[in-house]
Write a protein that holds these residues in place. Structure first.
Motif, PDB file in Angstrom:
ATOM      1  N   LEU A  12       0.833  -1.205   0.000  1.00 33.93           N
ATOM      2  CA  LEU A  12       0.000   0.000   0.000  1.00 33.93           C
ATOM      3  C   LEU A  12       0.863   1.249   0.000  1.00 33.93           C
ATOM      4  N   LEU A  13       0.347   2.323  -0.570  1.00 35.01           N
ATOM      5  CA  LEU A  13       1.000   3.622  -0.429  1.00 35.01           C
ATOM      6  C   LEU A  13       0.746   4.151   0.975  1.00 35.01           C
ATOM      7  N   ARG A  47      -5.398   2.777   2.808  1.00 39.58           N
ATOM      8  CA  ARG A  47      -5.721   1.706   3.747  1.00 39.58           C
ATOM      9  C   ARG A  47      -6.813   0.835   3.130  1.00 39.58           C
ATOM     10  N   ILE A  48      -6.891  -0.399   3.588  1.00 44.19           N
ATOM     11  CA  ILE A  48      -7.858  -1.351   3.048  1.00 44.19           C
ATOM     12  C   ILE A  48      -9.162  -1.245   3.842  1.00 44.19           C
ATOM     13  N   VAL A  49     -10.278  -1.122   3.135  1.00 42.13           N
ATOM     14  CA  VAL A  49     -11.584  -1.045   3.797  1.00 42.13           C
ATOM     15  C   VAL A  49     -12.360  -2.358   3.647  1.00 42.13           C
ATOM     16  N   GLU A  50     -12.023  -3.154   2.626  1.00 39.74           N
ATOM     17  CA  GLU A  50     -12.633  -4.472   2.454  1.00 39.74           C
ATOM     18  C   GLU A  50     -11.562  -5.441   1.985  1.00 39.74           C
ATOM     19  N   GLY A  51     -11.531  -6.605   2.616  1.00 34.91           N
ATOM     20  CA  GLY A  51     -10.511  -7.596   2.292  1.00 34.91           C
ATOM     21  C   GLY A  51      -9.466  -7.676   3.395  1.00 34.91           C
ATOM     22  N   SER A  72      -9.217  -6.860  -2.828  1.00 33.91           N
ATOM     23  CA  SER A  72      -9.407  -5.872  -1.757  1.00 33.91           C
ATOM     24  C   SER A  72      -9.934  -4.577  -2.340  1.00 33.91           C
ATOM     25  N   ILE A  73     -10.504  -3.783  -1.467  1.00 29.68           N
ATOM     26  CA  ILE A  73     -10.965  -2.436  -1.839  1.00 29.68           C
ATOM     27  C   ILE A  73     -10.234  -1.448  -0.937  1.00 29.68           C
ATOM     28  N   ARG A  74      -9.556  -0.479  -1.579  1.00 28.16           N
ATOM     29  CA  ARG A  74      -8.759   0.498  -0.851  1.00 28.16           C
ATOM     30  C   ARG A  74      -9.476   1.845  -0.777  1.00 28.16           C
ATOM     31  N   THR A  75      -9.040   2.671   0.167  1.00 27.64           N
ATOM     32  CA  THR A  75      -9.482   4.060   0.232  1.00 27.64           C
ATOM     33  C   THR A  75      -8.268   4.916   0.519  1.00 27.64           C
TER      34      THR A  75
END
Length: 831
Positions: free
Chosen positions: A573-574, A578-582, A628-631
């Motif tokens: 990740l940068l 952060r990961i919100v799902e997965g 995964s889903i990131r935000t």
């Protein structure tokens, strides 16, 4: 039942002021929507008429990457058969420098072949024909470019590996999108110079266009269909001048969509003014109504009679609103100057007139329904001046429901997107309800207040005198001003965060189109640590096996899945993600290709962890499972990607590199020149310059938004005047009693001034509170910029509100203050 025209004329004559307020509110409710409708039709009809000139050809072929061999061959066959003439255009950004000097500037380069444009003209400052001036070794520049680099016609400049001579200055080109959004001034070069520039190669970020002038206009659609059959659907577009979407039209449609929402907001507030002014008018007529009832008039007779009164005033107001909308259309071109083509002609459109008539009828009908219905409750004892207690009836709820449905229908009609329409209705409804709740709370506190000064006590009592429209005045002004204040505060925060002081931790120089083989040398030339991101161009073709409907996606107002995306690969990740799902970026227990998506993509189309997305990368289909889903933890000026793959998937795909660094302003030009000299293919974007460009654009747009929002403030001012007129007799009585009891005119003036000060202060502070909350949410949650309250600006906004209310309120009360007691007493005795 017979309606007596003489009675109708007499009642309109005796209540001229309230009638005028009613008429103005009706006009105000439709003027913005009708003017925008007429303006929009004028712009669209002008663009349709000049569509060939706006696009430069009959058939337009576009792609963000080099055209596929199949499409290129199809175009060549059409040209070779004599069915059309063709002209190729390449557009890209690059750094230019005056020959022998160190200054540099990012410019928007447009390389064109002879024949361009087939329709319309490129106007030059010298008046010479464009085709004769532009030749190999020459360039034609915008005046802005020459001014910023200190160049003149005849001077030489460096572009890539070539040196060109400035041959002329372009003043207008027909097919350019909204020029204020361009990240650099225009520079025309001949397509024959492209090889010597050394700027266009594999992976370069270039827009490729072919314009065709069809020999037989009746073959336009057939040729477009033939070329479309040879095009790659996910990468290449083939349109005719009738179906292509110009940058100007996209911009105007999106902005008009927003202005229409403001117009509907104004209609709602003006509707409150219509209802308030009619209620005040009928309150003036209450003794006459009571007399007519005592003489045997039925409730039905009275309702029909005053429906006729409202209809006459509504017709006058609608006619005034339509007339004012045409006058306003004369102002709109000046407001939009520089944002729309100069060739747009403005005409009176019959559909806009019809729309105004329908809007006027519906607005008057809905917002007068409740006051007219309540006439049935007036009793003959009202002759004695006794007020009837307000009773909540079914009519109130029915009317409220009808207004809400009308409002929702208006939004859906103008917005054409159910989700956006419902969100807007909920937002405006929430704003008005919040304004109402705050107003009720403040009025309760004021009712209990017992100030020592007599003038202050009388001013507070005046707020609650019968027929005084204190509540609707404050609610209307609060809602309208909250929008204006919030826009101002958000604009100030953006200006403070990006224009006056660029974020200290954000990169300001972005380097794009670095070739993988240049990475080591580029890092050396850069002279500072940098994180490189791989960019692989690709499109989304299906989700869970369901093909993406590109035409439906393009019709969406926001970002969508129809375009080509920048894909990348990495295994971490940068720092701002952060990961919100997965469970993790990629699942080690899953087989096959995996992709991590940004939550912004989920807003474009519903998808979840485990879903399968089909991509097309360089013509190769790739199916990837969402791992995964990131935000983003902060929406700062930092690199980010919608789709991140495992390194093993895209490492060998054709790609370019991208990096961003922070450089202090004095060193930007030197670094730009060093990189441009050694790596001419690399595009360099100075974000500080880019932000300044967008700041100028947003400044223009905010002026237009404020202009239209001010109409809703006028609605509040009209309600103030209406309230003063409705309570004229009570105010006169108070002023006379004060004078008889020994008070001077200064005391009476101070009472009325303090009353308006309270109304203006409450409205201003409530609007400011709502605006501060809204601006904080927008800045911290949406834009992710630091938020400031700007106390000086906030105080100025509240002071302006108070000054407006006091000026309007006292202006309407001057005749009351100047009235001599003896004249008033004589008039009362005669009655």
């Amino acid at each position: 039942m017979t309606l007596h025209g003489r009675l109708l004329r007499r009642q309109l004559a005796t209540s001229r002021r309230q009638s005028a307020i009613f008429v103005l509110c009706v006009a105000l409710s439709i003027v913005t929507l009708v003017s925008l409708a007429g303006f929009g039709r004028s712009v669209h009809s002008s663009m349709l008429r000049d569509a060939r000139a706006l696009h430069g050809g009959d058939v337009i072929v576009e792609s963000r990457s080099p055209l596929s061999p199949g499409l290129t061959a199809a175009v060549d066959r059409v040209i070779a058969a004599g069915r059309a003439q063709g002209s190729r255009i390449n557009e890209f950004y690059s750094i230019i420098r005056p020959a022998g000097r160190e200054e540099s500037l990012l410019a928007h380069i447009k390389a064109v072949e002879p024949g361009y444009p087939f329709y319309g003209t490129v106007d030059l400052a010298s008046g010479r024909p464009f085709r004769q001036v532009l030749a190999p070794g020459r360039a034609i520049a915008e005046q802005t470019l020459l001014d910023r680099l200190g160049l003149r016609v005849g001077d030489r400049l460096r572009l890539g590996d070539a040196t060109l001579t400035v041959a002329d200055v372009v003043t207008q080109e027909p097919d350019r999108p909204v020029n204020v959004f361009s990240l650099g001034p225009r520079l025309f070069v001949a397509a024959a110079d492209l090889p010597s520039l050394g700027l266009v190669g594999q992976g370069s970020r270039v827009s490729h266009t072919i314009l065709l002038k069809v020999a037989n206009p009746r073959e336009t659609d057939r040729i477009a269909a033939e070329l479309r059959a040879s095009a790659l659907r996910d990468r290449e577009r083939v349109d005719t001048y009738r179906t292509a979407q110009s940058g100007v039209k996209r911009f105007f449609d999106n902005f008009l969509f927003f202005l229409n929402l403001i117009g509907i907001f104004t209609l709602l507030l003006a509707g409150i003014g219509i209802q308030s002014s009619l209620a005040a008018y009928l309150a003036e007529q209450r003794p006459s109504i009571a007399v007519m009832k005592a003489l045997g008039a039925t409730g039905r007779f009275l309702v029909v009679h005053y429906v006729a009164v409202a209809s006459v005033l509504g017709i006058v107001g609608t006619a005034l609103g339509i007339g004012a909308s045409f006058l306003l259309q004369g102002v709109l071109p000046e407001l939009f100057r520089g944002l729309l083509p100069a060739t747009v002609e403005f005409r009176i459109a019959a559909p806009a007139v019809a729309e105004g008539l329908v809007l006027g009828f519906l607005t008057v009908t809905l917002f007068t329904l409740l006051p007219l219905w309540q006439l049935r409750a007036v009793k003959p004892r009202a002759i004695l001046g006794k007020e009837e207690p307000a009773v909540r009836s079914r009519a109130v709820w029915v009317t409220t429901g009808a207004v809400v449905l009308f409002f929702l229908a208006m939004v859906l009609w103008k917005v054409e997107e159910p989700r956006s329409g419902v969100n807007f209705v909920l937002g405006v409804g929430g704003l008005i309800l919040l304004s109402l709740a705050c107003t009720e709370a403040v009025l309760r506190l004021l009712r209990r207040a017992r100030p020592r000064r007599l003038a202050a006590r009388q001013a507070l009592r005046g707020l609650f005198r019968p027929r005084n429209a204190t509540r609707p005045i404050i609610v209307t002004l609060t809602a309208a001003l909250a929008v204006i204040f919030a826009i101002t505060l958000v604009e100030r925060n953006l200006d403070a965060s990006y224009i006056r002081s660029y974020p200290p931790d954000a990169p300001n120089l972005f380097f794009i189109d670095i070739q993988p083989g240049q990475k080591e040398d580029f890092s050396h030339a850069l002279g500072m640590p940098a994180l490189f991101h791989a960019i692989v161009r690709g499109t989304v073709t299906a989700i869970n096996g369901r093909p993406v409907d590109r035409e439906a996606e393009r019709r969406k107002r926001g970002d969508n899945l129809s375009r080509e995306f920048n894909l990348t690969y990495r295994d971490s990740l940068l720092e701002d993600e952060r990961i919100v799902e997965g469970k993790s970026l990629f699942r080690p227990d899953w087989q096959g290709v995996q992709v991590s998506v940004l939550d912004t993509v989920v807003e474009m189309s519903p998808m979840a962890v485990g879903d399968v997305i089909t991509f097309r990368v360089q013509g190769v289909p790739i199916e990837a499972r969402i791992s995964s889903i990131r935000t983003r933890t902060r929406a700062a000026v930092q690199p980010y990607f919608y789709f991140v793959f495992q390194p093993s998937v895209l490492r060998d795909a054709p790609q370019t590199l991208f990096t961003a660094v922070r450089v202090e302003k004095p060193g930007i030009a030197q670094l730009q020149n060093r990189i441009a000299a050694r790596f001419p293919n690399v595009s360099i974007f100075d974000l500080t310059e880019t932000v300044a460009v967008f700041a100028r654009v947003m400044g223009r747009l905010s002026v237009i938004v404020r202009f239209f929002t001010l109409f809703s403030v006028v609605a509040g001012a009209l309600i103030i005047v209406s309230s003063v007129i409705a309570t004229r007799q009570a105010r006169l009585r108070e002023a006379v009693f004060f004078t008889i009891l020994g008070a001077r005119g200064r005391f009476v003036l101070s009472v009325f001034t303090m009353e308006n000060l309270i109304i203006g202060g409450v409205s201003g502070f409530l609007a400011l509170g709502l605006a501060q909350a809204a601006s904080w949410i927008v800045c911290t949650r949406v834009l992710d910029v630091s938020w400031q309250a700007f106390p000086a600006v906030s105080a100025a906004l509240v002071a302006a509100t108070v000054a407006l209310v006091v000026a309007v309120g006292l202006g309407a009360s001057l005749s009351i203050i100047r009235k001599k007691p003896v004249v008033f007493l004589r008039e009362q005795a005669e009655e």
